[in-house]
Design a protein around this motif. Sequence first.
Motif, PDB file in Angstrom:
ATOM      1  N   ARG A 166       0.838  -1.212   0.000  1.00  0.00           N
ATOM      2  CA  ARG A 166       0.000   0.000   0.000  1.00  0.00           C
ATOM      3  C   ARG A 166       0.869   1.257   0.000  1.00  0.00           C
ATOM      4  O   ARG A 166       2.042   1.212   0.326  1.00  0.00           O
ATOM      5  CB  ARG A 166      -0.866   0.032   1.263  1.00  0.00           C
ATOM      6  N   TYR A 167       0.205   2.405  -0.226  1.00  0.00           N
ATOM      7  CA  TYR A 167       0.887   3.686  -0.020  1.00  0.00           C
ATOM      8  C   TYR A 167       1.273   3.801   1.445  1.00  0.00           C
ATOM      9  O   TYR A 167       0.524   3.362   2.338  1.00  0.00           O
ATOM     10  CB  TYR A 167      -0.052   4.856  -0.327  1.00  0.00           C
ATOM     11  N   THR A 168       2.413   4.422   1.677  1.00  0.00           N
ATOM     12  CA  THR A 168       2.842   4.723   3.061  1.00  0.00           C
ATOM     13  C   THR A 168       3.207   6.206   3.097  1.00  0.00           C
ATOM     14  O   THR A 168       3.185   6.857   2.042  1.00  0.00           O
ATOM     15  CB  THR A 168       4.032   3.830   3.462  1.00  0.00           C
ATOM     16  N   PRO A 169       3.544   6.764   4.256  1.00  0.00           N
ATOM     17  CA  PRO A 169       3.814   8.213   4.298  1.00  0.00           C
ATOM     18  C   PRO A 169       4.876   8.620   3.257  1.00  0.00           C
ATOM     19  O   PRO A 169       5.900   7.945   3.108  1.00  0.00           O
ATOM     20  CB  PRO A 169       4.318   8.432   5.724  1.00  0.00           C
ATOM     21  N   ALA A 170       4.596   9.734   2.573  1.00  0.00           N
ATOM     22  CA  ALA A 170       5.458  10.148   1.456  1.00  0.00           C
ATOM     23  C   ALA A 170       6.909  10.327   1.883  1.00  0.00           C
ATOM     24  O   ALA A 170       7.839  10.059   1.117  1.00  0.00           O
ATOM     25  CB  ALA A 170       4.930  11.445   0.854  1.00  0.00           C
ATOM     26  N   GLY A 171       7.109  10.764   3.106  1.00  0.00           N
ATOM     27  CA  GLY A 171       8.474  11.089   3.551  1.00  0.00           C
ATOM     28  C   GLY A 171       9.264   9.908   4.069  1.00  0.00           C
ATOM     29  O   GLY A 171      10.429  10.067   4.458  1.00  0.00           O
TER      30      GLY A 171
ATOM     31  N   ALA B 258      23.570  14.007  16.218  1.00  0.00           N
ATOM     32  CA  ALA B 258      22.307  13.671  16.886  1.00  0.00           C
ATOM     33  C   ALA B 258      21.156  14.385  16.186  1.00  0.00           C
ATOM     34  O   ALA B 258      21.108  15.619  16.159  1.00  0.00           O
ATOM     35  CB  ALA B 258      22.375  14.091  18.353  1.00  0.00           C
ATOM     36  N   ILE B 259      20.249  13.602  15.624  1.00  0.00           N
ATOM     37  CA  ILE B 259      19.090  14.179  14.925  1.00  0.00           C
ATOM     38  C   ILE B 259      17.831  13.419  15.332  1.00  0.00           C
ATOM     39  O   ILE B 259      17.914  12.324  15.902  1.00  0.00           O
ATOM     40  CB  ILE B 259      19.253  14.082  13.387  1.00  0.00           C
ATOM     41  N   GLU B 260      16.683  14.002  15.005  1.00  0.00           N
ATOM     42  CA  GLU B 260      15.410  13.329  15.285  1.00  0.00           C
ATOM     43  C   GLU B 260      14.856  12.746  13.984  1.00  0.00           C
ATOM     44  O   GLU B 260      15.157  13.269  12.901  1.00  0.00           O
ATOM     45  CB  GLU B 260      14.399  14.335  15.838  1.00  0.00           C
ATOM     46  N   PRO B 261      14.011  11.713  14.102  1.00  0.00           N
ATOM     47  CA  PRO B 261      13.423  11.146  12.880  1.00  0.00           C
ATOM     48  C   PRO B 261      12.696  12.185  12.030  1.00  0.00           C
ATOM     49  O   PRO B 261      12.667  12.083  10.800  1.00  0.00           O
ATOM     50  CB  PRO B 261      12.454  10.085  13.415  1.00  0.00           C
ATOM     51  N   SER B 262      12.142  13.220  12.667  1.00  0.00           N
ATOM     52  CA  SER B 262      11.421  14.241  11.892  1.00  0.00           C
ATOM     53  C   SER B 262      12.370  15.102  11.052  1.00  0.00           C
ATOM     54  O   SER B 262      11.917  15.936  10.276  1.00  0.00           O
ATOM     55  CB  SER B 262      10.611  15.134  12.830  1.00  0.00           C
ATOM     56  N   GLN B 263      13.657  14.890  11.215  1.00  0.00           N
ATOM     57  CA  GLN B 263      14.624  15.618  10.380  1.00  0.00           C
ATOM     58  C   GLN B 263      15.087  14.787   9.179  1.00  0.00           C
ATOM     59  O   GLN B 263      16.051  15.150   8.519  1.00  0.00           O
ATOM     60  CB  GLN B 263      15.853  15.989  11.222  1.00  0.00           C
ATOM     61  N   VAL B 264      14.374  13.675   8.947  1.00  0.00           N
ATOM     62  CA  VAL B 264      14.785  12.765   7.862  1.00  0.00           C
ATOM     63  C   VAL B 264      13.691  12.699   6.787  1.00  0.00           C
ATOM     64  O   VAL B 264      12.508  12.575   7.108  1.00  0.00           O
ATOM     65  CB  VAL B 264      15.010  11.333   8.420  1.00  0.00           C
ATOM     66  N   LEU B 265      14.109  12.784   5.530  1.00  0.00           N
ATOM     67  CA  LEU B 265      13.213  12.497   4.398  1.00  0.00           C
ATOM     68  C   LEU B 265      13.850  11.368   3.594  1.00  0.00           C
ATOM     69  O   LEU B 265      14.998  11.487   3.157  1.00  0.00           O
ATOM     70  CB  LEU B 265      13.071  13.755   3.521  1.00  0.00           C
ATOM     71  N   VAL B 266      13.099  10.287   3.425  1.00  0.00           N
ATOM     72  CA  VAL B 266      13.602   9.134   2.665  1.00  0.00           C
ATOM     73  C   VAL B 266      13.273   9.346   1.186  1.00  0.00           C
ATOM     74  O   VAL B 266      12.119   9.630   0.838  1.00  0.00           O
ATOM     75  CB  VAL B 266      12.964   7.818   3.174  1.00  0.00           C
ATOM     76  N   THR B 267      14.287   9.223   0.333  1.00  0.00           N
ATOM     77  CA  THR B 267      14.150   9.566  -1.090  1.00  0.00           C
ATOM     78  C   THR B 267      14.512   8.386  -1.993  1.00  0.00           C
ATOM     79  O   THR B 267      15.101   7.405  -1.535  1.00  0.00           O
ATOM     80  CB  THR B 267      15.094  10.731  -1.426  1.00  0.00           C
ATOM     81  N   ASN B 268      14.201   8.542  -3.267  1.00  0.00           N
ATOM     82  CA  ASN B 268      14.596   7.519  -4.256  1.00  0.00           C
ATOM     83  C   ASN B 268      16.080   7.700  -4.586  1.00  0.00           C
ATOM     84  O   ASN B 268      16.457   8.200  -5.639  1.00  0.00           O
ATOM     85  CB  ASN B 268      13.777   7.679  -5.532  1.00  0.00           C
ATOM     86  N   GLY B 269      16.920   7.315  -3.669  1.00  0.00           N
ATOM     87  CA  GLY B 269      18.362   7.428  -3.868  1.00  0.00           C
ATOM     88  C   GLY B 269      18.884   8.812  -3.513  1.00  0.00           C
ATOM     89  O   GLY B 269      18.116   9.767  -3.327  1.00  0.00           O
ATOM     90  N   GLY B 270      20.208   8.877  -3.435  1.00  0.00           N
ATOM     91  CA  GLY B 270      20.869  10.148  -3.143  1.00  0.00           C
ATOM     92  C   GLY B 270      20.572  11.187  -4.214  1.00  0.00           C
ATOM     93  O   GLY B 270      20.513  12.383  -3.932  1.00  0.00           O
TER      94      GLY B 270
END
Length: 411
Positions: free
Chosen positions: A79-84, A104-116
């Motif tokens: 299924r679709y999952t959160p865009a980020g 040290a970072i929080e998960p909200s500072q991460v965006l998962v992308t289609n590769g670098g």
Amino acid sequence: MSAPRHAADANPPSSARRISARIGGIAESATLAVDAKAKALKAAGRPVIGFGAGEPDFPTPGYIVEAAVEACRVPANHRYTPAGGLPDLKKAIAEKTLRDSGYAIEPSQVLVTNGGKQAIYEAFATLLDPGDEVIVPAPYWTTYPESIRLAGGVPVEVLADETQDYKVTVAQLEQARTDRTKVLLFNSPSNPTGAVYDRDEVEALGRWALEHGLWVLTDEIYEHLVYDGQQAPSMPVVVPELADTCVVVNGVAKTYAMTGWRVGWVVGPKDVVKAATNLQSHATSNVSNVAQRAAVAAVSGDLSAVHVMGTAFDRRRRTIVSMLNEIDGVVCPEPRGAFYAYPSVKGVLGRTIDGVTPTTSTELAELMLDKAEVAAVPGEAFGSPGYLRFSYALGDDDLVEGITRLQKLLG
Ligand code: PLP
């Protein structure tokens, strides 16, 4: 004269109008083109040895593949999952970033992308307004200037050649800085040169950016591929005050031999990550869930796979550098990271070889492919003509055979 009813009436279709100026101006990726040409020749039965590809020649480790197989069976991943990005992956990336870089970072500072690649494009699209300048140390990875232009920005190149180990200085950056400068691009270990900036150098560049209120986009995709006991310090760790104006790009491609899985990420201040996530939500939505699940296994596992690859790369690095330096007119500094050797071939240009006299590195690369069936990427692709990039992420025997052919051709 009355005004034309449509812009098209005044300006009949031409090839320039069929494709927008923005996209029409983008050059094909030279590295992918060389690789494609080498593969096509190979498929046609020619014994081509390709030094063009920027990818490990190892398979993805088994435990990562198993995680993906398992993920295929779970309907939630259909299924679709959160865009980020999947929350599990963002959390794992935050933990990995602390473990590997000390950042040290929080998960909200991460965006998962289609590769670098997508991470870099989205970061520039999020930061740049039309006309904003980005300082790009050259030799640079071929995608950066195109990505900047696509986002409306203006790449400003600053060249560092082999006499300075391919590393820019603050004095050079200062010369390139204008009122429109918004971002400094930083990539260590570097593609294409293999240069690695040491801690003091990272600090000097980071402090300079901070002093002038510039953003830094730091591409750490080769962070684990360093040799001779070196480290590649992360800029926002060395200069913590930069955190609010720094974007880190990274991914699983090089560390875990996962180029085809297409998982990268942006780490940045929350407002930037949120804006970039909005962009991605309209462009591509979530990265394939199966690939994201594989990435969770990768970044939460240990680094033994990259150590095994690193040992092989280190051996090949020493071989290729010494063999290239045996060729008259070729000067190859020792790369300290990534898996590329970047020799100057200026001493070969202008020499007649097998009836042909190449005067540019592009012509030399063509000659090498035609006469010796060896593929390398010319320096023109990296903003520095007169050089060739050799990826040494290929088998030891092929490497020796390929460079031996060059020694015969150019020697
Ligand atoms: N950054 C650098 C310096 C690279 O060399 C590459 C790939 O060649 C990337 C980013 C992007 O990697 P990917 O899009 O495969 O994750």
